[in-house]
Motif scaffolding. Structure first.
Motif, PDB file in Angstrom:
ATOM      1  N   SER A   1       0.833  -1.199   0.000  1.00 48.80           N
ATOM      2  CA  SER A   1       0.000   0.000   0.000  1.00 48.80           C
ATOM      3  C   SER A   1       0.875   1.259   0.000  1.00 48.80           C
ATOM      4  CB  SER A   1      -0.918  -0.016   1.213  1.00 48.80           C
ATOM      5  OG  SER A   1      -1.621   1.186   1.313  1.00 48.80           O
TER       6      SER A   1
ATOM      7  N   ASN B   1       2.480   1.600  -3.471  1.00 47.47           N
ATOM      8  CA  ASN B   1       1.513   2.079  -4.457  1.00 47.47           C
ATOM      9  C   ASN B   1       1.200   3.561  -4.269  1.00 47.47           C
ATOM     10  OD1 ASN B   1       1.360  -0.438  -5.630  1.00 47.47           O
ATOM     11  ND2 ASN B   1      -0.438  -1.060  -4.450  1.00 47.47           N
ATOM     12  N   LYS B   2       1.033   3.969  -3.024  1.00 50.74           N
ATOM     13  CA  LYS B   2       0.765   5.382  -2.747  1.00 50.74           C
ATOM     14  C   LYS B   2       1.949   6.244  -3.183  1.00 50.74           C
ATOM     15  CE  LYS B   2      -0.483   8.513   0.953  1.00 50.74           C
ATOM     16  NZ  LYS B   2      -0.656   8.695   2.380  1.00 50.74           N
ATOM     17  N   SER B   3       3.149   5.742  -2.929  1.00 49.48           N
ATOM     18  CA  SER B   3       4.353   6.460  -3.333  1.00 49.48           C
ATOM     19  C   SER B   3       4.422   6.586  -4.854  1.00 49.48           C
ATOM     20  CB  SER B   3       5.582   5.733  -2.788  1.00 49.48           C
ATOM     21  OG  SER B   3       6.755   6.365  -3.188  1.00 49.48           O
TER      22      SER B   3
ATOM     23  N   LEU C   1       1.877   6.548  -6.914  1.00 51.28           N
ATOM     24  CA  LEU C   1       0.840   7.492  -7.332  1.00 51.28           C
ATOM     25  C   LEU C   1       1.284   8.937  -7.111  1.00 51.28           C
ATOM     26  CD1 LEU C   1      -2.457   5.751  -6.177  1.00 51.28           C
ATOM     27  CD2 LEU C   1      -1.699   6.179  -8.520  1.00 51.28           C
ATOM     28  N   ASN C   2       1.963   9.194  -6.006  1.00 52.24           N
ATOM     29  CA  ASN C   2       2.491  10.542  -5.754  1.00 52.24           C
ATOM     30  C   ASN C   2       3.489  10.935  -6.831  1.00 52.24           C
ATOM     31  OD1 ASN C   2       0.998  10.978  -3.448  1.00 52.24           O
ATOM     32  ND2 ASN C   2       2.600  10.280  -2.071  1.00 52.24           N
TER      33      ASN C   2
ATOM     34  N   GLU D   1       0.679   9.305   8.144  1.00 47.51           N
ATOM     35  CA  GLU D   1       1.872   8.611   7.657  1.00 47.51           C
ATOM     36  C   GLU D   1       2.836   8.278   8.793  1.00 47.51           C
ATOM     37  OE1 GLU D   1       5.157   9.095   4.200  1.00 47.51           O
ATOM     38  OE2 GLU D   1       3.063   9.550   3.799  1.00 47.51           O
TER      39      GLU D   1
END
Length: 195
Positions: A35, A38-40, A42-43, A177
């Motif tokens: 997760s 993936n978030k990284s 997307l950023n 975070e």
């Protein structure tokens, strides 16, 4: 009163030990790490799209003022540097296979935690100032084509949005975070202890 004391002593003497196997903990940690990765990504993707949008703005529109060119240069530079910093952070959490060696991944995760702390504190404010200065210089030419009311609305909306993101949104994201990374570090410390 005696009944209350009995209940209280029973309550304090009752210990519940939650035993989670290292395999179950590894599965949970894998979901959280994926997760985060993936978030990284997307950023980074969002920042790359912003970079492309700024470059297209520069390439496809004919600006006459030097302030506009300086403003766009500042914006592109700030976005590119911040994207590179995000990419370095992403590499920290994605270059190691945490199932092969949780101790190495734990060290990388701690480095990631430090890089995120730096990113959300001093580097974030440098980025915000650069965006503000770049946008202000960009607005010198662009807002000249608008009426006074549209100029005021554009300035209030743009800098209001920057202020909103820099205060409220930033605090929520940083808190979430920090908790997430701290929990993940704790899990990997437990996993390492079990191995």
């Amino acid at each position: 009163m005696q009944e209350f004391d009995d209940i209280q002593s029973l309550w304090h003497s009752h210990n519940v030990e939650v035993k989670i196997s290292s395999g179950e903990m590894l599965v949970q940690a894998k979901k959280e790490v994926n997760s985060m990765r993936n978030k990284s990504l997307l950023n980074i993707l969002g920042m790359c799209l912003s970079l492309i949008a700024m470059a297209c703005l520069w390439l496809f529109f004919d600006f006459n003022s030097w302030t506009t060119h300086v403003g766009i240069t500042i914006l592109i530079t700030a976005i590119a540097v911040y994207t590179f910093i995000l990419y370095r952070g992403h590499r920290l959490i994605s270059k190691n296979d945490f199932t092969a060696n949780p101790n190495d991944f734990l060290q990388e995760l701690k480095l990631y935690q430090l890089s995120r702390y730096s990113l959300y504190n001093s580097l974030y404010w440098i980025y915000t100032v650069a965006l503000s200065v770049g946008t202000a210089l960009l607005f010198v030419e662009i807002l000249a084509y608008f009426s006074v009311w549209k100029q005021v609305i554009a300035i209030i909306c743009t800098f209001g949005w920057l202020l909103f993101c820099s205060t409220i949104v930033r605090k929520v994201v940083v808190k979430k975070e920090k908790e997430r990374i701290a929990l993940l570090i704790e899990k990997f410390e437990r996993i390492s202890g079990q191995f």
